[in-house]
Design a protein around this motif. Structure first.
Motif, PDB file in Angstrom:
ATOM      1  N   THR A 882      36.868  33.154  40.584  1.00  0.00           N
ATOM      2  CA  THR A 882      37.953  33.824  41.009  1.00  0.00           C
ATOM      3  C   THR A 882      38.549  34.749  39.717  1.00  0.00           C
ATOM      4  O   THR A 882      38.584  34.300  38.831  1.00  0.00           O
ATOM      5  CB  THR A 882      39.002  33.020  41.433  1.00  0.00           C
ATOM      6  N   PRO A 883      38.789  35.986  39.814  1.00  0.00           N
ATOM      7  CA  PRO A 883      39.310  36.858  39.041  1.00  0.00           C
ATOM      8  C   PRO A 883      40.676  36.213  38.749  1.00  0.00           C
ATOM      9  O   PRO A 883      41.302  36.414  39.373  1.00  0.00           O
ATOM     10  CB  PRO A 883      39.344  38.291  39.384  1.00  0.00           C
ATOM     11  N   ALA A 884      40.865  36.072  37.286  1.00  0.00           N
ATOM     12  CA  ALA A 884      42.097  35.620  37.065  1.00  0.00           C
ATOM     13  C   ALA A 884      42.388  36.232  35.386  1.00  0.00           C
ATOM     14  O   ALA A 884      41.308  36.221  34.890  1.00  0.00           O
ATOM     15  CB  ALA A 884      42.489  34.080  37.022  1.00  0.00           C
ATOM     16  N   GLU A 885      43.678  36.394  35.251  1.00  0.00           N
ATOM     17  CA  GLU A 885      43.836  36.978  33.755  1.00  0.00           C
ATOM     18  C   GLU A 885      43.225  36.329  32.848  1.00  0.00           C
ATOM     19  O   GLU A 885      43.310  34.952  32.749  1.00  0.00           O
ATOM     20  CB  GLU A 885      45.577  36.753  33.635  1.00  0.00           C
ATOM     21  N   GLY A 886      42.395  36.976  32.132  1.00  0.00           N
ATOM     22  CA  GLY A 886      41.896  36.563  30.875  1.00  0.00           C
ATOM     23  C   GLY A 886      40.451  35.928  31.078  1.00  0.00           C
ATOM     24  O   GLY A 886      39.601  35.718  30.269  1.00  0.00           O
ATOM     25  N   THR A 887      39.866  35.674  32.323  1.00  0.00           N
ATOM     26  CA  THR A 887      38.604  35.417  32.692  1.00  0.00           C
ATOM     27  C   THR A 887      37.621  36.400  32.529  1.00  0.00           C
ATOM     28  O   THR A 887      37.893  37.824  32.597  1.00  0.00           O
ATOM     29  CB  THR A 887      38.461  34.378  34.105  1.00  0.00           C
ATOM     30  N   LEU A 888      36.203  35.901  32.555  1.00  0.00           N
ATOM     31  CA  LEU A 888      35.269  37.097  32.362  1.00  0.00           C
ATOM     32  C   LEU A 888      35.110  37.836  33.632  1.00  0.00           C
ATOM     33  O   LEU A 888      35.161  39.163  33.476  1.00  0.00           O
ATOM     34  CB  LEU A 888      33.799  36.295  32.205  1.00  0.00           C
ATOM     35  N   VAL A 889      35.295  37.473  34.761  1.00  0.00           N
ATOM     36  CA  VAL A 889      35.069  38.169  35.942  1.00  0.00           C
ATOM     37  C   VAL A 889      36.285  39.167  36.047  1.00  0.00           C
ATOM     38  O   VAL A 889      35.993  40.471  36.258  1.00  0.00           O
ATOM     39  CB  VAL A 889      35.364  37.132  37.277  1.00  0.00           C
ATOM     40  N   LYS A 890      37.522  38.633  35.791  1.00  0.00           N
ATOM     41  CA  LYS A 890      38.409  39.687  35.776  1.00  0.00           C
ATOM     42  C   LYS A 890      38.182  40.992  34.576  1.00  0.00           C
ATOM     43  O   LYS A 890      38.330  42.036  35.018  1.00  0.00           O
ATOM     44  CB  LYS A 890      39.837  38.994  35.378  1.00  0.00           C
TER      45      LYS A 890
END
Lengths: 954, 429
Positions: A882-890
């Motif tokens: 799930t895209p979340a602040e700081g993650t790779l997906v985001k």
């Protein structure tokens, strides 16, 4: 053998031995400090003697020159070294900053930076935990306390031997209470401890030897098991009633290990505490008369003896004299870095399972001793070695031509034979020394028997003398009595004139007694003389014994010297392994050749089939033409027959007309003659002419018919010929069809052969890969441990960023009225606590699916469908994407350019830039999913974390 | 004398050969030549036809031998229930099992099991693992043994399943056989865990992410492949297949009329699911039925529990028989121990490991056979005492597996069953 000869040989042996010694003066053994404070920071070894250079040398010497693998590139290296030293893959920034570093020594620098980082402490604490506890969980000592202890040892740079010593000796008291987990969580059960101390610290799984000598392994003995057991049998679990049943390790001052084989009738034996390799406990203090305890064992107190066998074990186990310990630790640490110990499995070190590279293991063992069991120093050297940094690619060169291999195999066989012959020769050389020693020993034994016999004889004699002397005393006393009585009687009877008979009796008794005393005295004298004689003899024997004992010592010295000079049992295993390795290579070449041959045969047969099919089709075409022609011929024959029939009918009709005309003519002629009508006669005449003409015409017609008939016979013949030819062609076609079919069957058979040859080849190739990995020619693809899976997942997807912010919100939830101060160490450690909890959840998830069962070796690989189902469908995995602040997906979603997305994705997850092919695949993937870019990115990220490249350390 | 090392063991080679053979189905793997799928399917079918399996009903807590398979009516310790005749003349069991009694000609009884343990955990360990619990070694569960020893086919299905009321995760009961053979818990409502695509994902989207995964593998596997990378790739193909076959784990796909036969309660559902699973070739399935630890009110509890058991068990045997599965399925009714012959003052019976009964049915047995006997007061084993090791030898022989053979676990030779045991020959067909 004569003594003179022995002496000469002995001198020779000693000279050679001395020569060898002086040529190779070993370093004086380093004192191994037991206190961590004394362990200095090891100096950076870059001299020619540095361990990693020794490793390079021995690996180069022991592998086939034409099979060298390349060094890995920086991307591969950075992922590998992060995984091995800090338990996770590097993130994008770490990868980029490493490969862009200008320094030539960047690899060595990174190795040491990682070893000095706090992450190394965290990771290696978990490595040590798994090595020592094998995921037993927190039964008596909480896991967190134990991990804290291990982290402390690593932070304070405890040497490995010191950690082990502490862990084995711990009794659960004091500062390092948690160190007792090793003993306490095995319930202080002597058998459990014996098994695991042997397995984990000596690399020997003695479990089978608990009940009998190991049935399959010649060098695991039951006595060995109990000698180790004897160190532990006095220890017991104590739960303090005054302290909420807190567990401690108690120990008694008494208790022995006795054993009996379940297989043999041997009597029960009592084990003397000891370790394999003659490390016995020889001086066990006795506390005669006084207490043997510091604390007496009781219901309320854990016993603590003045002399603790377990503490003694801890000392001997980790002492520099214990080769097995150093060898086992070196093997395990090497196994950690390389994915497999040189002895594999790591706890199964025995003569039938020799190390993959015995020389290398020796170098590593010495290296570990030289760096005084310093974990970081050792790992740092291993990581610097070429073999650690070799590429994961298969060697580019194939195992040379078969002719070369056959030559190499022949040579290796010769070498092996040479070693065997040498061993044989050495045995023959040593034989006289052994014989001489045996003879001397036998002599000494004979002498000892004689001495014992003579001593016994003398003792017997002395006893007899003593007996005689005792008797003499009794006799003398009775003589004295008798004389006294006689004197009294005589006095009493002085007055009387006649000698009473009693007195006479007494007198004779006195005489007899005197006689007896005399005899006894003589006997004593004789016996004493014999005793003296015996004593002389004994003295002579004893002095002879000194001479013989000296000669035994001499012979032993000669044997030892000879042994030093001419070691038997030069290990053949190395040569055997080399041979096996060459043969494995040969097998691959052969199998590949078989496969190629079958392939060629297949192609040839396919060609044949093609030709055959062509021919069949040609014949078929001819056959069709022939049929057509035959049909045409038949048609024309039939037509001609029809025509013939019509003509015949016409001929018959005509003949009839002619015949009727003839009849009419005859009648007309008769009539005309009767009437004599000229006119009529003329008419008859003309008609007769006409009739003749008709007859002539008919004859002509019939001739035509005959011609036609001939033609039709000819047509019939031609038709039949055509038919015969057609039948022949049909037969030829049948044959062609059959041979095509046969060829097809043959092809199917060949294809089947090819398939099984392919499977066979794969199996042989598996073995070959395995062999090359063992021989360190090919780097092993190491499956990630569950901890590494978790660490790498977190690092690759940048969940650490997410967990950092979750930790803050967790903190705020728990500290509603406090302002968070990120500089406050207390707040920091609380935040770290919340963060670690999140990480632990991920770790536990992976452990539950990927780890081996508790108490079993943890280095086995298993790939199961439920792991794949977890990755594919579990809601936790979905949440990581799930895209979340700081993650790779985001981060990827926020990128504009597809090239950038592909680059960041591959760098972040697989720690390398994508290939052109992969960039294109990513582009295509995104292009087809314009409607939902987020999902498309998630799918690609999922694809990468589910790939084999992610699952393995390479 | 000679130990075989890790990768050369026979079982490894066979498994590897099977795997390489099975690759045909997953043609997308780079660098691999394919084998037609029909061939591997045919092989699988052949193996499956011969394949033996085990279905265990575990009566948890310790079912009373006197109220089940070994009644002693009219004796001091006999309790209130009668003994009834069964389909085998001369063999009587408790009147609490009237339906099961009609299947006695397909069953065999052992009335003299001695685990010498009266602790739930330790005795259960012996019954399920065939060894006594040891501080130095852990032994695999019967299910792990069966899964491992009957593994020769290329089935994608897990070999060792414990049916439970809720869906859970993997157990840790395979010891040295490794996690592959640990039990997987499958619930009567949830089916197989993680076997459904996550919410919002369609089959097409799944195909698309799988194809990206395969693409990512290609690049790497061109550089390097090993048996382990092959196995890893294969696990994803297996998972895909399992998802296709997920209905197999779904008991609601069985006709409701059949569930009525089994009984519409947990045990009924579990037994029906178990049958569904063994029917599809899963090697070992265990269901459990609890509440037999009757320290008080032994008789009332047994009336209640055995009512459910009798119905479900009888339906199970009937169903297996009807489908021809009883010839290849060994059915075991186990319990960790029995209950004391002496009735305590709460009308209860306590723990009793020194002489109790278990029942078996199905393949490899002398049907109608009864082994062992207790004394009239139920206190002493009068005849043919057997222990857990003997039981394991018997189960394995009934399955056609040589219990005296050894596993090669990374070079260690480990006996399949406790070598001190011996099969009960007179019970085997």
């Amino acid at each position: 053998m004569e003594l003179g000869k022995i002496t000469i040989l002995l001198l020779l042996a000693i000279q050679i031995a001395i020569g060898e010694l002086s040529a190779e003066v070993p370093n004086p053994p380093a004192e191994v400090p037991n206190s961590p404070a004394e362990v200095p920071n090891p100096p950076v070894q870059e001299s020619a003697n540095a361990l990693h250079l020794k490793i390079n040398r021995v690996v180069a010497e022991t592998s086939l020159p034409e099979l060298k693998s390349e060094q890995c590139d920086d991307y591969e290296f950075v992922r590998r070294v992060y995984l091995d030293l800090v338990g996770r893959s590097p993130n994008i920034e770490e990868v980029t900053s490493f490969v862009e570093r200008q320094s030539e020594n960047r690899r060595s620098e990174l190795i040491d930076e990682l070893l000095q980082s706090p992450e190394f402490v965290d990771h290696f604490a978990s490595v040590l935990d798994i090595m020592l506890m094998e995921r037993r969980g927190g039964k008596r000592i909480a896991q967190t306390d134990w991990i804290a202890f291990l982290k402390k040892t690593l932070r304070e740079q405890w040497a490995f031997d010191h950690i082990v010593q502490t862990v084995v000796a711990a009794n659960g008291r004091g500062e390092n209470r948690a160190a007792a987990k090793f003993v306490l969580d095995r319930d202080v059960e002597p058998n459990a401890l014996t098994r695991d101390i042997a397995r984990i610290f000596l690399g020997r799984d003695l479990q089978c030897a608990q009940c009998h000598d190991h049935p399959n392994i010649t060098d695991y003995y039951q006595s060995e098991y109990y000698e180790l057991h004897a160190f532990l049998t006095r220890s017991y679990l104590f739960e303090d009633p005054a302290d909420k049943k807190t567990p401690y390790v108690g120990e008694k001052a008494v208790g022995e290990s006795e054993y009996q084989s379940v297989f043999t009738e041997d009597p029960t034996a009592r084990a003397i505490p000891g370790l394999p390799g003659d490390l016995t406990l020889d001086a066990e203090p006795r506390f005669e008369g006084e207490t043997a305890y510091v604390i007496e064992p009781s219901k309320d107190a854990a016993g603590q003896p003045k002399f603790s066998r377990r503490i003694e074990l801890a000392r001997i186990l980790t002492s520099p004299a214990n080769d097995l310990f150093a060898r086992n630790v070196a093997n395990r640490l090497w196994g950690h870095m390389m994915g497999r110990g040189l002895v594999h499995p790591v706890d199964f070190d025995h003569s039938e399972n020799p190390p993959a590279n015995p020389q290398l293991l020796e170098v590593l063992t010495d290296g570990l001793r030289e760096c005084r069991f310093d974990i970081r120093a050792f790992l740092s050297q291993v990581a610097r070695s070429k073999v650690y940094q070799s590429s994961v690619d298969a060697p580019t060169q194939t195992p040379s031509s078969q002719a070369n291999l056959s030559r190499a195999i022949a040579q290796a066989e010769r070498q092996l034979q040479q070693v065997k012959d040498d061993n044989q020769a050495a045995k023959a050389f040593l034989n006289p020394f052994e014989q001489a020693l045996g003879d001397r020993k036998a002599q000494l034994a004979d002498l000892d028997t004689e001495i014992t016999a003579k001593s016994a004889e003398r003792n017997e004699l002395l006893k007899k003398i003593q007996e005689l002397e005792k008797n003499a005393v009794a006799l003398k006393k009775s003589l004295a009595d008798s004389e006294e009585k006689l004197a009294a009687k005589s006095k009493q009877d002085e007055e009387s004139t006649e000698v009473p008979p009693e007195v006479a009796k007494l007198k004779s008794a006195v005489e007899a007694a005197k006689q007896a005393v005399q005899e006894h005295t003589t006997a004593v004298g004789t016996n004493q003389a014999s005793s003296a004689e015996l004593l002389r003899k004994l003295a002579a024997l004893k002095s002879r014994r000194i001479g013989i004992a000296d000669s035994v010592a001499e012979a032993r010295g000669a044997l030892l010297a000879a042994r030093r000079m001419q070691a038997t049992d030069r290990p053949a295993s190395h040569h055997q392994q080399h041979l096996a390795y060459l043969k494995a290579a040969n097998k691959v070449v052969e199998s590949q050749r078989d496969l190629e041959q079958i392939g060629e045969e297949l192609i040839q047969n396919q060609q044949t089939l093609k030709t055959q099919v062509q021919r069949r089709d040609q014949v078929q075409a001819t056959m069709a033409e022939m049929k057509e022609r035959e049909a045409a011929l038949q048609e024309s024959y039939a037509q001609s027959m029809e025509k013939l029939a019509a003509k015949r009918k016409e001929s018959t009709d005509r003949k009839q007309t002619i015949d009727e005309l003839a009849v009419a003519l005859e009648r007309s002629q008769q009539l005309a003659q009767a009437l004599a009508d000229e006119q009529l006669l003329e008419l008859v005449q003309s008609t007769t002419n006409r009739h003749k003409k008709l007859q002539t015409e008919l004859a002509q017609f019939d001739a035509q018919i005959a011609q036609l008939q001939n033609a039709s016979v000819e047509a019939k013949r031609v038709t039949e010929t055509a038919k015969a030819a057609r039948v022949n062609t049909e037969k030829a076609f049948q044959t062609a069809v059959e041979s095509v079919h046969k060829q097809e069957t043959q092809l199917a058979k060949l294809r089947e052969q090819k398939r099984s040859a392919e499977v066979e080849f794969q199996l042989i190739d598996d073995d070959w890969i395995d062999t090359q990995e063992r021989r360190l020619i090919m780097r092993r693809l190491k499956p990630l441990s569950p901890e590494q899976m978790a660490g790498t997942t977190i690092s690759a997807l940048r969940l650490d960023q997410l967990y950092r912010s979750s930790a803050e919100s967790d903190w705020k939830k728990n500290n509603k009225d406090v302002e968070l101060n990120r500089e406050d160490p207390k707040h920091q450690s609380q935040l770290k606590g919340f963060f670690d909890k999140r990480v632990a959840q991920v770790r536990d998830t992976f452990i539950s699916l990927y780890a081996a069962p508790a108490g079993a070796p943890q280095d086995v690989f298993s790939a199961t469908a439920d792991q794949a189902l977890f990755l594919a469908n579990d809601s936790r995995v979905q949440s990581w994407l799930t895209p979340a602040e700081g993650t790779l997906v985001k981060h990827l979603i926020d990128l504009e350019s597809v090239d950038e997305i592909a680059r960041s994705m591959f760098l972040g997850i697989l720690c390398r830039p994508p290939t052109d092919n992969e960039i294109n695949a990513s582009k295509n993937h995104l292009a087809t999913r314009n409607d939902d870019r987020t999902k498309a990115i998630q799918e690609m990220v999922w694809g990468l974390i589910s790939s084999a490249e992610f699952r393995f350390n390479h | 004398m000679k130990a075989k090392y890790a990768c050369q063991s026979l079982s490894h080679t066979i498994a590897r050969r099977d795997f390489l053979g099975a690759l045909g189905g997953a043609g997308a793997i780079a660098g691999m030549n394919t084998i037609p799928a029909f061939q591997s399917q045919l092989l699988a079918a052949q193996v499956a036809a011969k394949k033996k399996r085990v279905l265990t009903v575990f009566l948890s807590g310790g079912a009373s031998q006197l109220e089940t398979w070994d009644p002693k009516p009219g004796t001091l310790n006999g309790g209130p229930f009668r003994a009834i005749p069964t389909s085998v003349p001369g063999v009587h069991i408790s009147e609490l099992l009237p339906l099961s009694a009609q299947h006695m000609h397909r069953m065999a009884l052992i009335r003299s099991v001695n685990t010498a343990e009266s602790d739930h955990g330790r005795s259960r360990y012996r019954i399920e693992r065939g060894h006594k619990k040891s501080p130095t070694a852990d032994y695999p569960h019967l299910g792990a043994l069966v899964a491992k020893t009957t593994e020769l086919d290329k089935s994608t299905l897990p070999g060792h399943i414990h049916v439970s009321s809720g869906s859970g995760s993997r157990g840790s009961n395979a010891a040295y056989l490794g996690p592959k053979y640990s039990s997987i818990a499958v619930g009567t409502s949830g089916g197989l865990r993680n076997s459904q695509l996550p919410g919002g994902m369609t089959a097409t989207l799944n195909d698309s992410r799988q194809s990206f995964r395969r693409m990512a593998n290609e690049q790497f596997l061109q550089r390097r492949r090993t048996a382990e990378t092959d196995a890893y790739l294969q696990s994803f193909e297996q998972a895909e297949q399992l998802m296709q076959e997920r209905d197999l784990f779904d008991v609601s796909k069985e006709p409701s009329k059949l569930l009525e036969e089994y009984g519409d309660h947990d045990l009924g559902k579990q037994c029906l699911l178990a049958r569904r699973l063994v029917e599809h070739g899963i090697s070992y399935v265990q269901v459990s039925h609890s509440n037999y630890d009757t320290h008080a009110e032994n008789f009332n509890f047994h009336i209640e529990q055995l009512g459910e058991f009798d119905q479900a068990f009888s339906a199970l045997i009937t169903d297996l028989d009807r489908r021809g599965l009883l010839e290849s399925t060994l059915v075991l009714v186990l319990t960790e121990f029995g209950r004391t012959p002496k009735i305590n003052n709460r009308y209860g019976r306590d723990h009793w490991g020194r002489g109790f009964s278990i029942a078996m049915a199905g393949c490899g047995l002398q049907h109608g056979g009864v082994i062992g006997a207790m004394s009239d007061d139920g206190m002493q084993i009068k005849d043919r005492e057997v222990n857990q090791a003997d039981l394991f030898h018997t189960y394995l022989e009934a399955l056609g597996i040589d219990p005296t053979a050894e596993f090669d676990i990374g070079g260690r030779m480990i006996p399949i069953a406790d070598p001190t045991g011996e099969a009960i020959e007179e019970l085997l067909a």
